[in-house]
Write a protein that holds these residues in place. Structure first.
Motif, mmCIF file in Angstrom:
data_model
loop_
_atom_site.group_PDB
_atom_site.id
_atom_site.type_symbol
_atom_site.label_atom_id
_atom_site.label_comp_id
_atom_site.label_asym_id
_atom_site.label_seq_id
_atom_site.Cartn_x
_atom_site.Cartn_y
_atom_site.Cartn_z
ATOM 1 N N LYS A 228 16.266 2.950 15.802
ATOM 2 C CA LYS A 228 15.576 1.695 15.491
ATOM 3 C C LYS A 228 15.668 1.433 13.982
ATOM 4 O O LYS A 228 15.708 2.381 13.192
ATOM 5 N N PRO A 229 15.653 0.156 13.585
ATOM 6 C CA PRO A 229 15.512 -0.122 12.146
ATOM 7 C C PRO A 229 14.101 0.259 11.700
ATOM 8 O O PRO A 229 13.153 0.217 12.501
ATOM 9 N N THR A 230 13.938 0.665 10.455
ATOM 10 C CA THR A 230 12.622 1.082 9.961
ATOM 11 C C THR A 230 12.270 0.386 8.646
ATOM 12 O O THR A 230 13.158 -0.052 7.909
ATOM 13 N N LEU A 231 10.966 0.305 8.377
ATOM 14 C CA LEU A 231 10.459 -0.160 7.086
ATOM 15 C C LEU A 231 9.406 0.827 6.619
ATOM 16 O O LEU A 231 8.564 1.262 7.409
ATOM 17 N N CYS A 232 9.437 1.180 5.348
ATOM 18 C CA CYS A 232 8.495 2.150 4.792
ATOM 19 C C CYS A 232 7.494 1.430 3.886
ATOM 20 O O CYS A 232 7.882 0.806 2.894
ATOM 21 N N THR A 233 6.213 1.532 4.222
ATOM 22 C CA THR A 233 5.190 0.845 3.422
ATOM 23 C C THR A 233 4.955 1.541 2.074
ATOM 24 O O THR A 233 4.381 0.937 1.174
ATOM 25 N N ILE A 234 5.402 2.794 1.911
ATOM 26 C CA ILE A 234 5.332 3.415 0.575
ATOM 27 C C ILE A 234 6.307 2.708 -0.366
ATOM 28 O O ILE A 234 5.947 2.292 -1.470
ATOM 29 N N GLU A 235 7.564 2.566 0.079
ATOM 30 C CA GLU A 235 8.582 1.931 -0.762
ATOM 31 C C GLU A 235 8.218 0.469 -1.059
ATOM 32 O O GLU A 235 8.362 -0.002 -2.189
ATOM 33 N N LEU A 236 7.738 -0.236 -0.014
ATOM 34 C CA LEU A 236 7.362 -1.641 -0.214
ATOM 35 C C LEU A 236 6.171 -1.760 -1.165
ATOM 36 O O LEU A 236 6.120 -2.669 -2.002
ATOM 37 N N SER A 237 5.213 -0.830 -1.058
ATOM 38 C CA SER A 237 4.032 -0.859 -1.931
ATOM 39 C C SER A 237 4.421 -0.629 -3.383
ATOM 40 O O SER A 237 3.887 -1.269 -4.290
ATOM 41 N N LYS A 238 5.345 0.293 -3.617
ATOM 42 C CA LYS A 238 5.784 0.560 -4.997
ATOM 43 C C LYS A 238 6.417 -0.679 -5.623
ATOM 44 O O LYS A 238 6.273 -0.922 -6.820
ATOM 45 N N LYS A 239 7.087 -1.459 -4.799
ATOM 46 C CA LYS A 239 7.745 -2.669 -5.304
ATOM 47 C C LYS A 239 6.755 -3.829 -5.460
ATOM 48 O O LYS A 239 6.784 -4.558 -6.455
ATOM 49 N N LEU A 240 5.860 -4.010 -4.475
ATOM 50 C CA LEU A 240 5.017 -5.207 -4.439
ATOM 51 C C LEU A 240 3.611 -4.993 -5.004
ATOM 52 O O LEU A 240 2.923 -5.955 -5.343
ATOM 53 N N ILE A 241 3.148 -3.727 -5.079
ATOM 54 C CA ILE A 241 1.850 -3.427 -5.702
ATOM 55 C C ILE A 241 2.092 -2.327 -6.730
ATOM 56 O O ILE A 241 1.705 -1.172 -6.535
ATOM 57 N N VAL B 118 -5.135 2.530 0.386
ATOM 58 C CA VAL B 118 -6.002 1.595 1.113
ATOM 59 C C VAL B 118 -7.409 1.573 0.510
ATOM 60 O O VAL B 118 -8.076 0.542 0.514
ATOM 61 N N ARG B 119 -7.855 2.731 -0.053
ATOM 62 C CA ARG B 119 -9.165 2.751 -0.706
ATOM 63 C C ARG B 119 -9.141 1.837 -1.932
ATOM 64 O O ARG B 119 -10.077 1.087 -2.187
ATOM 65 N N GLY B 120 -8.048 1.883 -2.689
ATOM 66 C CA GLY B 120 -7.920 1.038 -3.882
ATOM 67 C C GLY B 120 -7.826 -0.442 -3.548
ATOM 68 O O GLY B 120 -8.143 -1.293 -4.375
ATOM 69 N N LEU B 121 -7.392 -0.752 -2.326
ATOM 70 C CA LEU B 121 -7.269 -2.143 -1.889
ATOM 71 C C LEU B 121 -8.490 -2.598 -1.081
ATOM 72 O O LEU B 121 -8.543 -3.749 -0.645
ATOM 73 N N GLU C 238 -12.066 -4.882 -9.584
ATOM 74 C CA GLU C 238 -10.856 -4.055 -9.584
ATOM 75 C C GLU C 238 -10.164 -4.090 -8.221
ATOM 76 O O GLU C 238 -8.943 -4.205 -8.133
ATOM 77 N N ILE C 239 -10.959 -3.988 -7.144
ATOM 78 C CA ILE C 239 -10.381 -4.092 -5.798
ATOM 79 C C ILE C 239 -9.811 -5.488 -5.587
ATOM 80 O O ILE C 239 -8.711 -5.659 -5.055
ATOM 81 N N LEU C 240 -10.549 -6.500 -6.037
ATOM 82 C CA LEU C 240 -10.107 -7.892 -5.870
ATOM 83 C C LEU C 240 -8.738 -8.112 -6.508
ATOM 84 O O LEU C 240 -7.849 -8.722 -5.916
ATOM 85 N N LYS C 241 -8.540 -7.578 -7.711
ATOM 86 C CA LYS C 241 -7.265 -7.801 -8.408
ATOM 87 C C LYS C 241 -6.105 -7.101 -7.710
ATOM 88 O O LYS C 241 -4.969 -7.549 -7.797
ATOM 89 N N ASN C 242 -6.389 -5.983 -7.018
ATOM 90 C CA ASN C 242 -5.347 -5.323 -6.222
ATOM 91 C C ASN C 242 -5.008 -6.125 -4.969
ATOM 92 O O ASN C 242 -3.864 -6.135 -4.508
#
Length: 421
Positions: free
Chosen positions: A76-89, A101-104, A387-391
């Motif tokens: 199956k094709p896959t997506l990794c939320t660690i890699e996406l998080s590093k790029k987008l957050i 998730v605690r920080g968000l 701080e959570i809001l800005k994340n």
């Protein structure tokens, strides 16, 4: 859409550290099904899907290994939320699921159990999709799904769309975006594209290969996303909206008798505008309403051409500024009050609106009068903690278009609630 939760008997003793980490012990697994007993259900629930996981390489490797033991090729094709998080957050202290998730401010139950971690990952992934303004995740997905030469019928595309508020994305055969739109009813609006007879509609009907969408719940967020994403992605059939949406603006100028006159003119970046409009007629209509609401003078505002008193004075709705019966100071006080009520310069506020479901709400952040972006949230502490809001916030550009879209909604009282801080 569907979920499957099960313990799996590994057919051997599990290590003590795993018991400590998960709370799952050997006794709990004795009566659990073995992998071959759940394999069919896993194949069914993942059919035509992309596997999304936090550290997908690990989870996907486990699945492939277990299926290989059964003699089945699972791919199956896959997506990794660690890699996406590093790029987008970026710039998070940790990208482990728990700390991220605690920080968000994302609520998570049954930590280190499949169900709790999976639901937390779903919420994280929805946030990442919203933060992906360039639509790289969606475009990659569309390219994966499209089989060249097999065009889905337009009716099939329409059937897959919701009758909800949001932004829709029309892709061509290469997966590229050719049109972005927003609607309070996505299905209805796309149907209009597919049945329209205008040149643009015919081009869309000819080139469309897939339609993806993002529900927003809030019409205001849909408008803001549409405006921003058209400017970033520049779809070929959104030519008009790549430029500013509001080429006309309202200005205040002092006339020869020291009265503040309100005029709708072509937008000029060198002058301070009060608000903007899509067309000259829209501006004129708004100016008539403003003049009436604040008991201003049609003559001074250029809406009534006469050498005598204006029409508003004749019906006792103007205090006579047009014939100098009212002093400039008194008249200008009302004009300034109107200007101040239509300016959120230097204000800090959250605009609270509908979310994508009944449990969720949306928030738009204005900081020092500048539009910072929006987010969706489930719990009040997520927006009460800065701080959570800005994340959580999906950063957006602040420009004339966004300012005027927001101002228009505030003026029309179409916002659920405004929190100033």
């Amino acid at each position: 859409m569907d979920q499957f939760i099960s313990l799996v008997n590994p057919e051997k003793q599990i290590q003590p550290f795993v018991v400590k980490l998960t709370g799952i012990n050997n006794a709990m697994l004795r009566s659990a099904p073995k992998f071959y007993e759940v394999a069919k259900r896993i194949i069914e629930i993942t059919e035509d899907c992309i596997i999304v996981a936090h550290n997908s390489e690990f989870d996907y490797r486990i699945l492939r290994t277990e299926f290989r033991r059964l003699g089945y090729h699972f791919q199956k094709p896959t997506l990794c939320t660690i890699e996406l998080s590093k790029k987008l957050i970026p710039d998070q202290p940790s990208y482990s699921l728990g700390k991220l998730v605690r920080g968000l401010g994302i609520p998570v139950a049954d930590r280190h159990r499949a169900n709790g971690d999976a639901m937390a990952t779903v919420k994280l992934f929805k946030m990442l999709l919203a933060k992906d303004i360039e639509k790289s995740i969606i475009k990659t997905f569309v390219k994966t799904e499209i089989k060249s030469g097999i065009l889905p019928k337009l009716l099939d595309i329409i059937d897959s769309l919701p009758s909800k508020t949001g932004v829709y994305y029309i892709h061509n055969e290469k997966g590229d975006l050719i049109y972005i739109g927003k609607s309070r009813n996505i299905k209805k609006r796309v149907t209009q594209h597919f049945t329209g007879t205008s040149n643009k509609s015919k081009k869309i009907q000819r080139d469309v290969f897939a339609v993806t969408f993002e529900e927003t719940g809030s019409e205001l967020i849909a408008l803001l996303k549409e405006s921003e994403e058209i400017k970033i992605n520049k779809p070929i059939y959104n030519r008009a909206q790549r430029k500013t949406l509001f080429p006309w603006a309202l200005y205040a100028e002092e006339d020869s008798n020291s009265y503040l006159s309100l005029k709708v003119l072509k937008a000029d970046g060198r002058k301070k505008e009060i608000t903007s409009f899509s067309t000259s007629q829209e501006g004129k209509n708004a100016l008539f309403k403003i003049t009436e609401k604040y008991q201003l003078c049609q003559k001074i505002n250029g809406l009534y051409d006469t050498k005598k008193s204006c029409f508003q004075y004749d019906i006792k709705q103007c205090f006579g500024a047009c014939i100098k019966e009212e002093t400039p100071d008194n008249y200008n006080r009302r004009v300034k009050y109107f200007i101040e009520s239509n300016d959120f310069k230097n204000q800090n506020m959250l605009l609270i609106d509908k979310g994508r479901n009944l449990q969720e709400k949306s928030a738009i952040l204005i900081e020092n009068g500048i539009y910072k972006g929006y987010c969706f949230y489930d719990l009040n502490f997520q927006i009460n903690n800065i701080e959570i809001l800005k994340n959580l916030i999906i950063p957006m550009q602040s420009n004339r278009d966004t300012r005027n879209i927001i101002q228009s909604f505030i003026n029309k009282k179409k916002i659920h609630k405004i929190i100033k801080f």
